[in-house]
Design an enzyme around this catalytic site. Structure first.
Site, mmCIF file in Angstrom:
data_model
loop_
_atom_site.group_PDB
_atom_site.id
_atom_site.type_symbol
_atom_site.label_atom_id
_atom_site.label_comp_id
_atom_site.label_asym_id
_atom_site.label_seq_id
_atom_site.Cartn_x
_atom_site.Cartn_y
_atom_site.Cartn_z
ATOM 1 N N GLU A 92 14.283 62.263 15.899
ATOM 2 C CA GLU A 92 15.703 62.326 15.559
ATOM 3 C C GLU A 92 16.185 61.048 14.888
ATOM 4 O O GLU A 92 15.682 59.970 15.164
ATOM 5 C CB GLU A 92 16.537 62.453 16.831
ATOM 6 C CG GLU A 92 16.193 63.607 17.697
ATOM 7 C CD GLU A 92 16.877 63.471 19.042
ATOM 8 O OE1 GLU A 92 16.426 64.122 19.978
ATOM 9 O OE2 GLU A 92 17.841 62.698 19.161
ATOM 10 N N CYS A 105 20.598 55.292 12.781
ATOM 11 C CA CYS A 105 19.860 55.041 14.012
ATOM 12 C C CYS A 105 18.546 55.796 13.900
ATOM 13 O O CYS A 105 18.546 57.018 13.778
ATOM 14 C CB CYS A 105 20.701 55.562 15.177
ATOM 15 S SG CYS A 105 19.840 55.533 16.747
ATOM 16 N N CYS A 119 17.497 59.133 30.756
ATOM 17 C CA CYS A 119 17.292 59.302 29.312
ATOM 18 C C CYS A 119 16.502 60.573 28.987
ATOM 19 O O CYS A 119 15.424 60.800 29.546
ATOM 20 C CB CYS A 119 16.566 58.072 28.776
ATOM 21 S SG CYS A 119 16.027 58.245 27.060
ATOM 22 N N GLY A 159 12.245 56.491 21.562
ATOM 23 C CA GLY A 159 11.143 55.537 21.683
ATOM 24 C C GLY A 159 11.563 54.123 22.010
ATOM 25 O O GLY A 159 12.737 53.760 21.910
ATOM 26 N N GLU A 160 10.576 53.340 22.425
ATOM 27 C CA GLU A 160 10.799 51.936 22.762
ATOM 28 C C GLU A 160 10.153 51.088 21.648
ATOM 29 O O GLU A 160 8.919 50.996 21.567
ATOM 30 C CB GLU A 160 10.159 51.646 24.138
ATOM 31 C CG GLU A 160 10.040 50.176 24.490
ATOM 32 C CD GLU A 160 11.314 49.375 24.295
ATOM 33 O OE1 GLU A 160 12.381 49.800 24.742
ATOM 34 O OE2 GLU A 160 11.236 48.291 23.669
ATOM 35 N N SER A 191 16.861 47.782 19.708
ATOM 36 C CA SER A 191 17.228 47.966 21.113
ATOM 37 C C SER A 191 15.975 48.122 21.972
ATOM 38 O O SER A 191 15.071 48.877 21.638
ATOM 39 C CB SER A 191 18.104 49.218 21.241
ATOM 40 O OG SER A 191 18.447 49.448 22.582
ATOM 41 N N SER A 214 18.878 46.972 26.817
ATOM 42 C CA SER A 214 19.422 48.003 27.695
ATOM 43 C C SER A 214 19.302 47.523 29.127
ATOM 44 O O SER A 214 18.229 47.591 29.718
ATOM 45 C CB SER A 214 18.642 49.311 27.507
ATOM 46 O OG SER A 214 18.720 49.703 26.165
ATOM 47 N N LEU A 215 20.399 47.046 29.673
ATOM 48 C CA LEU A 215 20.356 46.451 31.012
ATOM 49 C C LEU A 215 20.714 47.498 32.069
ATOM 50 O O LEU A 215 19.945 47.740 32.991
ATOM 51 C CB LEU A 215 21.317 45.255 31.044
ATOM 52 C CG LEU A 215 21.117 44.250 32.154
ATOM 53 C CD1 LEU A 215 19.701 43.728 32.206
ATOM 54 C CD2 LEU A 215 22.100 43.092 32.012
ATOM 55 N N HIS A 216 21.884 48.060 31.950
ATOM 56 C CA HIS A 216 22.300 49.219 32.761
ATOM 57 C C HIS A 216 22.371 48.994 34.269
ATOM 58 O O HIS A 216 22.575 49.975 35.019
ATOM 59 C CB HIS A 216 21.399 50.442 32.505
ATOM 60 C CG HIS A 216 21.314 50.861 31.062
ATOM 61 N ND1 HIS A 216 22.376 50.857 30.207
ATOM 62 C CD2 HIS A 216 20.267 51.319 30.323
ATOM 63 C CE1 HIS A 216 21.998 51.286 29.006
ATOM 64 N NE2 HIS A 216 20.729 51.555 29.056
ATOM 65 N N ASN A 290 25.635 59.539 29.105
ATOM 66 C CA ASN A 290 25.646 60.892 28.588
ATOM 67 C C ASN A 290 24.863 61.746 29.584
ATOM 68 O O ASN A 290 23.694 61.461 29.846
ATOM 69 C CB ASN A 290 24.949 60.858 27.225
ATOM 70 C CG ASN A 290 25.348 62.017 26.353
ATOM 71 O OD1 ASN A 290 26.310 62.728 26.629
ATOM 72 N ND2 ASN A 290 24.593 62.217 25.301
ATOM 73 N N CYS A 333 21.490 59.228 20.230
ATOM 74 C CA CYS A 333 20.075 59.244 19.883
ATOM 75 C C CYS A 333 19.200 59.585 21.077
ATOM 76 O O CYS A 333 19.474 59.201 22.187
ATOM 77 C CB CYS A 333 19.665 57.887 19.332
ATOM 78 S SG CYS A 333 19.669 57.862 17.559
HETATM 79 N N1 SAH Z 1 14.070 52.387 24.056
HETATM 80 C C1 SAH Z 1 15.120 51.564 23.567
HETATM 81 C C2 SAH Z 1 15.863 52.155 22.407
HETATM 82 C C3 SAH Z 1 16.107 53.620 22.426
HETATM 83 S S1 SAH Z 1 17.227 54.223 23.659
HETATM 84 C C4 SAH Z 1 16.059 51.206 24.699
HETATM 85 O O1 SAH Z 1 15.950 51.784 25.764
HETATM 86 O O2 SAH Z 1 16.881 50.339 24.490
HETATM 87 C C5 SAH Z 1 18.779 53.758 22.932
HETATM 88 C C6 SAH Z 1 19.861 53.475 23.946
HETATM 89 O O3 SAH Z 1 20.330 54.689 24.544
HETATM 90 C C7 SAH Z 1 19.447 52.567 25.075
HETATM 91 O O4 SAH Z 1 20.441 51.608 25.299
HETATM 92 C C8 SAH Z 1 19.350 53.538 26.207
HETATM 93 O O5 SAH Z 1 19.428 52.897 27.440
HETATM 94 C C9 SAH Z 1 20.505 54.464 25.914
HETATM 95 N N2 SAH Z 1 20.508 55.725 26.637
HETATM 96 C C10 SAH Z 1 19.463 56.492 26.960
HETATM 97 N N3 SAH Z 1 19.860 57.570 27.647
HETATM 98 C C11 SAH Z 1 21.202 57.490 27.743
HETATM 99 C C12 SAH Z 1 22.193 58.306 28.336
HETATM 100 N N4 SAH Z 1 21.888 59.431 28.973
HETATM 101 N N5 SAH Z 1 23.475 57.901 28.226
HETATM 102 C C13 SAH Z 1 23.803 56.770 27.583
HETATM 103 N N6 SAH Z 1 22.909 55.962 27.012
HETATM 104 C C14 SAH Z 1 21.619 56.311 27.103
HETATM 105 FE FE1 SF4 Z 2 14.850 56.238 26.836
HETATM 106 FE FE2 SF4 Z 2 14.841 53.766 25.809
HETATM 107 FE FE3 SF4 Z 2 14.211 54.214 28.386
HETATM 108 FE FE4 SF4 Z 2 12.588 55.006 26.456
HETATM 109 S S1 SF4 Z 2 13.131 52.915 26.975
HETATM 110 S S2 SF4 Z 2 13.123 56.143 28.273
HETATM 111 S S3 SF4 Z 2 14.025 55.619 24.875
HETATM 112 S S4 SF4 Z 2 16.175 54.547 27.409
#
Ligand code: SAH
Ligand code: SF4
Length: 352
Positions: A92, A105, A119, A159-160, A191, A214-216, A290, A333
């Site tokens: 995507e 993106c 995710c 992907g990462e 990211s 992506s800290l979360h 999401n 994405c």
């Molecule tokens: N793998 C990388 C980049 C792709 S994911 C990473 O994790 O950063 C892109 C972004 O979408 C990341 O910040 C990820 O944490 C976020 N993401 C994944 N699933 C999500 C969801 N359900 N709601 C909001 N953000 C999400």
């Molecule tokens: Fe999703 Fe990024 Fe985590 Fe991979 S690293 S599972 S793309 S949020």
């Protein structure tokens, strides 16, 4: 003999390959320019002699991304693409139009190995890495489809990126090359979920791209539950890598924080996060998570997001609440195949 992916080669590599085959060096530059202008066949390289085009076609192929599905948001014109790759895999991309131009993106892998529990991509497993040309093709296909020039790139799709480090770096060199799309590193964001060893490696390159982390979660107990990568590099190790990155590059780190109702969105979480980030050159992006089918995670309320943001700001951490999901690249994405597009209401569940 299998064909070689010509568009993944740097200009230098192409020159060396041409030289080895007894072809004049300047033909490599011509070919390189055609490839980066987005041609999809050797036929289109009109200023190359027919014999040369035939010779190239015997040894090489041009990787292209074919539009399988396309969704346009009624809300803000954001376009979500599902591209088919040469081997039949799908990835995507999301194209957004801002006042300063077009931003895309893109995906860096088919699936992902990191397994973050919130995710959609992580939940559907890993298939393979994308080649540099497959990352480039997503941009080229979106440009051609809309007749526009894209000025900003975010590596935040499926992907990462740091788990496909060599190919991502090769892609960055291609896309920023003068004879390529020539998109400057300052217009590119990457990211990552936090592969600390790669962050150190990347920092040493001193590229001027924006690193988004992506800290979360504010602590290991919460992050360990939602992001398995945290068991390899915990928050302190990750933040040390981030501080190093900021020092080396003088660039502000962007922290992504998806707010999950009742999981990571309390006042105490905000305070803990502020303490951990204090003194760092950074910015926090708060995004309502999401909802992904098959998970119990629900997004926090707008009120919660605002309150969390206020606490961070009061403690001196700059933060922003992302307004919507549909126009939000992070939320969009990686979730196209399994979810509804939040803004615009297009149902894409039957996408595959
Ligand atoms: N793998 C990388 C980049 C792709 S994911 C990473 O994790 O950063 C892109 C972004 O979408 C990341 O910040 C990820 O944490 C976020 N993401 C994944 N699933 C999500 C969801 N359900 N709601 C909001 N953000 C999400
Ligand atoms: Fe999703 Fe990024 Fe985590 Fe991979 S690293 S599972 S793309 S949020």
């Amino acid at each position: 003999m299998s064909l070689v992916d010509l568009k993944s080669l740097s200009l230098k590599e192409m020159e060396a390959a041409f030289q080895e085959e007894g072809l004049p060096r300047y033909r490599a530059l011509q070919t390189y320019r055609w490839l980066h202008r987005g041609v999809t066949s050797f036929e289109e390289m009109s200023d190359l002699p027919k014999a040369l085009r035939n010779k190239l076609a015997e040894k090489y192929y041009i990787s292209v991304a074919i539009i399988e599905k396309k969704f346009v948001s009624d809300y803000d014109g954001t376009i979500k693409y599902l591209f088919r790759l040469p081997d039949g895999e799908f990835v995507e991309s999301v194209l957004m139009h801002y006042h300063h131009g077009y931003s895309i993106c893109i995906s860096t892998q088919v699936g992902c190995r990191m397994g973050c529990t919130f995710c959609a991509t992580g939940r559907s497993g890993f298939s393979r890495n994308l080649t540099p040309s497959e990352m480039l093709s997503q941009i080229q296909a979106a440009q051609a489809d809309n007749g526009v020039r894209i000025s900003n790139i975010v590596l935040m799709g499926m992907g990462e990126p740091l788990d496909n480090y060599e190919n991502v770096l090769a892609f960055l060199a291609l896309v920023s090359s003068e004879d390529g799309l020539n998109i400057g590193m300052r217009h590119i964001s990457l990211s990552t979920c936090g592969l600390a060893d790669r962050i150190y490696q990347l920092a040493q390159k001193k590229l001027q791209l924006t690193l988004s982390v992506s800290l979360h979660a504010p602590n290991d107990s919460i992050r360990g539950r939602t992001m398995p990568v945290n068991r390899k590099w915990n928050i302190e190790e990750l933040l040390s890598a981030c501080r190093y990155y900021a020092r080396q590059t003088n660039r502000r780190i962007s922290f992504e924080y998806a707010m999950i109702d009742g999981v990571n969105d309390s006042d105490a979480c905000a305070e803990e996060l502020a303490r951990r980030l204090s003194g760092m050159l950074c910015h926090v992006n708060l995004i309502p998570v999401n909802h992904v089918e098959g998970t119990a995670y629900q997004k926090s309320s707008q009120k919660r997001l605002q309150r969390f943001c206020q606490i961070l700001e009061r403690k001196g951490i700059t933060a922003t609440v992302r307004r919507t999901l549909g126009s939000d690249i992070n939320a969009s994405c990686g979730q196209l195949r399994r979810n509804h597009v939040q803004e615009g209401g297009t149902n894409v569940e039957d996408i595959r």
